[in-house]
Write a protein that holds these residues in place. Structure first.
Motif, PDB file in Angstrom:
ATOM      1  N   GLN B  62       1.111  -1.016  -0.160  1.00 63.87           N
ATOM      2  CA  GLN B  62      -0.100  -0.361   0.219  1.00 63.87           C
ATOM      3  C   GLN B  62       0.780   1.227   0.063  1.00 63.87           C
ATOM      4  O   GLN B  62       0.456   2.255  -0.688  1.00 63.87           O
ATOM      5  CB  GLN B  62      -0.960  -0.217   0.886  1.00 63.87           C
ATOM      6  N   PHE B  63       1.694   0.936   0.709  1.00 65.79           N
ATOM      7  CA  PHE B  63       2.562   2.857   1.298  1.00 65.79           C
ATOM      8  C   PHE B  63       3.728   2.615   0.224  1.00 65.79           C
ATOM      9  O   PHE B  63       4.170   3.776   0.063  1.00 65.79           O
ATOM     10  CB  PHE B  63       3.258   2.966   2.702  1.00 65.79           C
ATOM     11  N   ASP B  64       4.655   1.131  -0.388  1.00 70.66           N
ATOM     12  CA  ASP B  64       5.368   2.018  -0.513  1.00 70.66           C
ATOM     13  C   ASP B  64       6.037   0.891  -2.210  1.00 70.66           C
ATOM     14  O   ASP B  64       6.635   1.231  -2.816  1.00 70.66           O
ATOM     15  CB  ASP B  64       6.473   0.394   0.088  1.00 70.66           C
ATOM     16  N   GLY B  65       4.687   0.471  -2.586  1.00 65.27           N
ATOM     17  CA  GLY B  65       3.933  -0.041  -3.818  1.00 65.27           C
ATOM     18  C   GLY B  65       5.509  -1.380  -3.966  1.00 65.27           C
ATOM     19  O   GLY B  65       5.425  -0.793  -5.565  1.00 65.27           O
ATOM     20  N   LEU B  66       5.053  -2.154  -3.566  1.00 65.43           N
ATOM     21  CA  LEU B  66       6.424  -3.165  -3.199  1.00 65.43           C
ATOM     22  C   LEU B  66       5.708  -4.844  -2.852  1.00 65.43           C
ATOM     23  O   LEU B  66       5.367  -4.719  -2.217  1.00 65.43           O
ATOM     24  CB  LEU B  66       7.415  -3.220  -2.638  1.00 65.43           C
ATOM     25  N   ASP B  67       5.460  -5.256  -3.491  1.00 66.42           N
ATOM     26  CA  ASP B  67       5.337  -6.212  -3.452  1.00 66.42           C
ATOM     27  C   ASP B  67       6.150  -7.322  -2.927  1.00 66.42           C
ATOM     28  O   ASP B  67       7.409  -8.020  -3.329  1.00 66.42           O
ATOM     29  CB  ASP B  67       4.887  -7.608  -4.273  1.00 66.42           C
ATOM     30  N   LEU B  68       5.841  -7.852  -1.311  1.00 65.64           N
ATOM     31  CA  LEU B  68       6.707  -8.871  -0.961  1.00 65.64           C
ATOM     32  C   LEU B  68       6.513 -10.194  -0.737  1.00 65.64           C
ATOM     33  O   LEU B  68       4.556 -10.853  -0.326  1.00 65.64           O
ATOM     34  CB  LEU B  68       7.442  -7.909   0.573  1.00 65.64           C
ATOM     35  N   THR B  69       7.075 -10.845  -0.014  1.00 64.20           N
ATOM     36  CA  THR B  69       7.222 -12.160   0.612  1.00 64.20           C
ATOM     37  C   THR B  69       7.900 -12.605   1.256  1.00 64.20           C
ATOM     38  O   THR B  69       8.562 -11.727   1.910  1.00 64.20           O
ATOM     39  CB  THR B  69       6.390 -13.894  -0.374  1.00 64.20           C
ATOM     40  N   ALA B 143      16.691  11.198   0.847  1.00 63.47           N
ATOM     41  CA  ALA B 143      17.195  11.468   2.882  1.00 63.47           C
ATOM     42  C   ALA B 143      17.978  10.029   2.810  1.00 63.47           C
ATOM     43  O   ALA B 143      17.750   9.646   4.383  1.00 63.47           O
ATOM     44  CB  ALA B 143      15.592  11.612   3.897  1.00 63.47           C
ATOM     45  N   SER B 144      17.440   9.113   2.049  1.00 65.30           N
ATOM     46  CA  SER B 144      18.444   7.721   2.411  1.00 65.30           C
ATOM     47  C   SER B 144      19.682   7.918   2.293  1.00 65.30           C
ATOM     48  O   SER B 144      20.563   7.562   1.266  1.00 65.30           O
ATOM     49  CB  SER B 144      18.159   6.435   2.274  1.00 65.30           C
ATOM     50  N   TYR B 145      20.705   8.084   3.263  1.00 65.33           N
ATOM     51  CA  TYR B 145      21.665   8.198   3.929  1.00 65.33           C
ATOM     52  C   TYR B 145      22.797   7.557   4.389  1.00 65.33           C
ATOM     53  O   TYR B 145      22.775   6.899   5.579  1.00 65.33           O
ATOM     54  CB  TYR B 145      22.256   9.648   4.408  1.00 65.33           C
ATOM     55  N   PRO B 146      23.977   6.451   3.623  1.00 60.23           N
ATOM     56  CA  PRO B 146      24.911   6.287   4.473  1.00 60.23           C
ATOM     57  C   PRO B 146      25.104   6.949   5.284  1.00 60.23           C
ATOM     58  O   PRO B 146      25.562   5.875   6.541  1.00 60.23           O
ATOM     59  CB  PRO B 146      25.702   5.842   2.914  1.00 60.23           C
ATOM     60  N   PRO B 169      12.832   1.420   3.938  1.00 62.14           N
ATOM     61  CA  PRO B 169      12.231   0.897   2.699  1.00 62.14           C
ATOM     62  C   PRO B 169      12.111   1.072   1.275  1.00 62.14           C
ATOM     63  O   PRO B 169      13.371   2.070   1.017  1.00 62.14           O
ATOM     64  CB  PRO B 169      11.220   2.377   2.967  1.00 62.14           C
ATOM     65  N   ALA B 170      12.571  -0.271   0.670  1.00 56.35           N
ATOM     66  CA  ALA B 170      12.333   0.084  -0.622  1.00 56.35           C
ATOM     67  C   ALA B 170      11.354   0.691  -1.529  1.00 56.35           C
ATOM     68  O   ALA B 170      10.515  -0.168  -1.790  1.00 56.35           O
ATOM     69  CB  ALA B 170      13.300  -1.408  -1.120  1.00 56.35           C
ATOM     70  N   MET B 171      11.314   2.104  -1.474  1.00 54.37           N
ATOM     71  CA  MET B 171      10.323   2.728  -2.495  1.00 54.37           C
ATOM     72  C   MET B 171       9.605   1.861  -4.338  1.00 54.37           C
ATOM     73  O   MET B 171      11.137   1.795  -5.145  1.00 54.37           O
ATOM     74  CB  MET B 171      10.152   4.035  -2.496  1.00 54.37           C
ATOM     75  N   ARG B 172       9.041   1.059  -4.520  1.00 48.95           N
ATOM     76  CA  ARG B 172       9.022   0.211  -6.280  1.00 48.95           C
ATOM     77  C   ARG B 172      10.077  -0.359  -5.898  1.00 48.95           C
ATOM     78  O   ARG B 172      10.351  -0.610  -7.038  1.00 48.95           O
ATOM     79  CB  ARG B 172       8.989   1.641  -7.154  1.00 48.95           C
ATOM     80  N   GLY B 173      10.924  -1.177  -5.143  1.00 52.71           N
ATOM     81  CA  GLY B 173      11.954  -1.838  -4.584  1.00 52.71           C
ATOM     82  C   GLY B 173      13.046  -1.075  -5.086  1.00 52.71           C
ATOM     83  O   GLY B 173      13.629  -1.952  -4.291  1.00 52.71           O
ATOM     84  N   VAL B 174      13.641  -0.016  -4.766  1.00 50.20           N
ATOM     85  CA  VAL B 174      14.445   0.038  -5.285  1.00 50.20           C
ATOM     86  C   VAL B 174      15.390   0.643  -3.458  1.00 50.20           C
ATOM     87  O   VAL B 174      14.739   0.993  -2.728  1.00 50.20           O
ATOM     88  CB  VAL B 174      14.416   1.583  -5.545  1.00 50.20           C
ATOM     89  N   LEU B 175      16.497   0.079  -3.245  1.00 48.74           N
ATOM     90  CA  LEU B 175      17.472   0.563  -1.840  1.00 48.74           C
ATOM     91  C   LEU B 175      18.383   1.525  -2.524  1.00 48.74           C
ATOM     92  O   LEU B 175      18.966   1.034  -3.609  1.00 48.74           O
ATOM     93  CB  LEU B 175      17.743  -1.073  -1.461  1.00 48.74           C
ATOM     94  N   ASN B 176      18.615   1.814  -2.106  1.00 51.31           N
ATOM     95  CA  ASN B 176      19.952   2.968  -1.889  1.00 51.31           C
ATOM     96  C   ASN B 176      21.032   1.867  -1.576  1.00 51.31           C
ATOM     97  O   ASN B 176      21.029   1.367  -0.589  1.00 51.31           O
ATOM     98  CB  ASN B 176      20.228   4.110  -0.988  1.00 51.31           C
ATOM     99  N   PRO B 177      21.906   1.383  -2.367  1.00 52.03           N
ATOM    100  CA  PRO B 177      23.039   0.584  -2.831  1.00 52.03           C
ATOM    101  C   PRO B 177      23.751   1.250  -1.464  1.00 52.03           C
ATOM    102  O   PRO B 177      24.661   0.239  -0.713  1.00 52.03           O
ATOM    103  CB  PRO B 177      23.496   0.441  -3.867  1.00 52.03           C
ATOM    104  N   LEU B 178      24.374   2.342  -1.531  1.00 57.82           N
ATOM    105  CA  LEU B 178      25.625   2.279  -0.325  1.00 57.82           C
ATOM    106  C   LEU B 178      24.405   2.326   0.813  1.00 57.82           C
ATOM    107  O   LEU B 178      26.029   2.494   2.339  1.00 57.82           O
ATOM    108  CB  LEU B 178      25.583   4.379  -1.156  1.00 57.82           C
TER     109      LEU B 178
END
Lengths: 437, 437
Positions: B62-69, B143-146, B169-178
């Motif tokens: 609902q909030f992050d547009g991401l399907d998880l299991t 604001a996803s700061y290493p 949070p991984a909005m639509r699946g995206v994580l900051n790799p750093l």
């Protein structure tokens, strides 16, 4: 435990197949009624912010049955002096002993400044300074304890807090003179006859008569606790204390009457208090239970203690005291007595407790009054992540950095790189511009 | 200040008759919108407590547009390793420099146990132990700061926290790799792709997949802040951080461009951030203001910085820098730069600041990244009563008392007297019974 029959107090046995479930239920049991007072408190705080002293006077008439004027919001020095003068010698001596022991123990807690130069010449450090002003809330009525004044005011004094103000409700005008005496012993002379959320609001926002403080400490009822939560941020607060608890780990070589008295010393505080015994001796457990029943009949607060013991008390029988540290850590008790021959060995094996009392001759009550350590301690399993009140609660730290051109040249590029990957241009520029980059 | 014309940014002058009122208005101005998210957050927490992983999955959709299991709630070690492997050498080096400097500075903060015997033979002490488990919240998106991972995880690691879990949070699946890279550098491998109040609830209460933690730290949006407040007590939390602030005290002998860059380095964080300059040189003030306007045009986050500077920025002109410490203490800034010839003299005269940066070659940004001190600092004037994040936030203290029969005989009577005047019979008895009184 026989199915369907609830034994009073709860009796658990780590050998029973149902133990884990019962222990979880014990840990998870809510002891406090969460009165929903948030809306009422919000309204009270808003009134004090808007109307100042007038709100304090009106609310004190309404809640405490006391007519005040701005001139007598504050307790006069003559009243404080008179209370002190009327205190019997023996009581005065006991309060002074407590005060002096608490002072000298807490003096050791004062954190030290740290300032050093690292290998590349960067100066780093931490400087501690006292909070400027503290408001100490003291409950009224039966829970208006002079020992609580000492335990809250002394660490603030030791920390170097310049202004310590105190507030205590005077229900129908009555103040506990020993609270005033304890304040005088601590050197606290700014005392208001106010209680409840309105007193907290006055400390947080100030009124015509009361200057605001930077931090509010001290126990209180549901209104006071809710008010502290609501003003948190505007001012600092200490922990929100729940009902008192004790865990006694005892072998069978204790006098059951001693241990029973220790369990009851928590139970008599509050019907929501909790006393737990862990022992490896079933016969001893029975003897303690019997002793509790006998002693209950002689206590002036016997009804309170009986309710606490009945509803929240527990005896946990273990196969060996080796099992005790792990159980104790899951309970994370506020007070922990280790009434065994080698308490140090047991203590070394556990981690979460607000205060520990080692050996058969250290009843927890010594810590309540004259041991020197603080009796304001984390309740409701919060010893897993927090500590008792100390000098640290009344100081704060400023961290220090000092670079010269050489150090900036050495560290700057890494900072610029991190600013770049975080997308913060001005961050990068504030370094680069000094390096002509 | 001319009546009716609001200068941008606010320009105050301690010589003006209206200064005190203007300064109070500056201090009292609300910079944060207090979104009322409490009810929504309460509902989210209740759902996570009841439904566990299923609620996390539903809310994340609902909030992050991401399907998880349940299997992919947790970020795989391969994903963490891949992020680390793909990090450019220069970035890795900068993160490692930062990590190592933060580690060695924080190692000095570890409090020492204290154990001693007093004049009458009572043993007292304090023992520090690490919190068992910590949950670190890392915001998503911009604001996803290493650097924030380093600043929160390193003190926990130094304190000896055994389990450090992280959530981002991984909005639509995206994580900051750093963020993953920084976690790996810190030795954190338990990472969940969850955000918002649901992530906080999972850390506080646990689900099928996520074990609960003892303390939750890290910044977040209004939902995260409200959730932290609501779970406080069940778990520990760090401070609730507000928008960033800087106060620069500068004489006229600074390069206006340097100071402008420093002011903008806070302003670019957030339109609610606040940058204030105190100077005794009106010409310099004008030059800084002009430099800010110039630099604003070149920043990728120029719109944010411009809004912050316009709405919350201020330049305070003083007759002499002697006036600065008192004003600074009333502001109690998160970050304080002393860009003067003798910063130590100024520093000695002020008390309330989260972190101080001494001299013209210590831009605050060094403290954000590689100085070694922590960048999690008290905002919104809370430096009056609180400190930046440190090792102390990840340890807790057990106080220790140990008496033998002789010490109990000596101290017991005072404890019995205080129990008597407080009306606590069982308290008195637990001492008296051991003394055969």
């Amino acid at each position: 435990m026989t199915e369907g029959v609830r034994r009073v107090p709860s009796r658990l046995n780590t050998d029973d197949s149902g133990f884990e479930a019962e222990f979880r239920a014990l840990l998870g049991a809510k002891r406090e009624q969460a009165d929903d007072v948030d809306a009422a408190v919000r309204h009270i705080i808003a009134r004090v912010r808007e109307e100042g002293d007038a709100a304090l006077i009106d609310l004190t008439r309404q809640f405490d049955g006391l007519d005040l004027t701005p001139e007598v919001l504050r307790v006069g020095q003559d009243e404080i002096d008179a209370a002190h003068a009327a205190t019997p010698e023996e009581t005065l001596a006991a309060l002074t002993t407590a005060h002096d022991r608490i002072s000298s123990h807490h003096a050791r807690q004062m954190p030290k400044d740290d300032r050093y130069v690292d290998a590349i010449g960067v100066e780093l450090g931490s400087r501690w300074t006292a909070v400027d002003s503290v408001g100490l809330y003291v409950p009224g009525g039966q829970a208006s304890y002079p020992s609580s004044v000492l335990m809250n005011a002394v660490p603030a004094k030791v920390a170097g807090v310049e202004r310590i103000a105190m507030t205590v409700p005077a229900m129908r005008g009555v103040l506990n003179p020993l609270v005033l005496t304890a304040a005088k012993i601590c050197g606290v002379s700014e005392i208001y006859r106010l209680g409840g959320a309105q007193a907290v609001a006055a400390f947080a926002y100030g009124t015509e008569t009361i200057a605001p403080v930077a931090k509010i400490v001290g126990p209180g009822n549901a209104f006071v606790a809710a008010a502290k939560r609501q003003v948190f941020g505007t001012v600092g607060i200490d922990m929100i204390a729940g009902p008192s608890e004790i865990l006694v780990i005892a072998d069978g070589r204790n006098d059951p009457d001693w241990i029973a008295a220790d369990l009851l010393s928590q139970a008599e505080h509050d019907s929501a208090a909790q006393s737990i015994l862990i022992t490896d001796d079933a016969g001893f457990a029975d003897a303690v239970e019997a002793a509790v029943e006998r002693q209950l009949k002689t206590l002036s607060r016997g009804a309170t203690a009986a309710a606490s013991w009945r509803d929240h008390g527990a005896i946990i029988l273990v196969g060996s005291l080796d099992e005790a540290p792990a159980l104790s850590d899951r309970i994370a008790p506020e007070h922990l007595e280790l009434a065994v021959d080698d308490p140090e060995a047991l203590f070394a094996r556990l981690r979460h407790a607000g205060a520990v009392f080692l050996g058969r001759h250290t009843p927890e009550v010594i810590g309540d009054y004259v041991g020197g350590s603080n009796h304001v301690l984390p309740t409701a399993r919060s010893a897993r992540f927090s500590s008792g009140l100390s000098v640290l609660d009344f100081v704060k730290r400023t961290s220090i950095l000092k670079l010269g051109p050489d150090q900036l040249r050495e560290l700057g590029p890494a900072a610029i790189e991190l600013a770049r990957v975080e997308g913060l241009d001005a961050h990068g520029r504030s370094v680069a511009i000094r390096l002509n980059l």
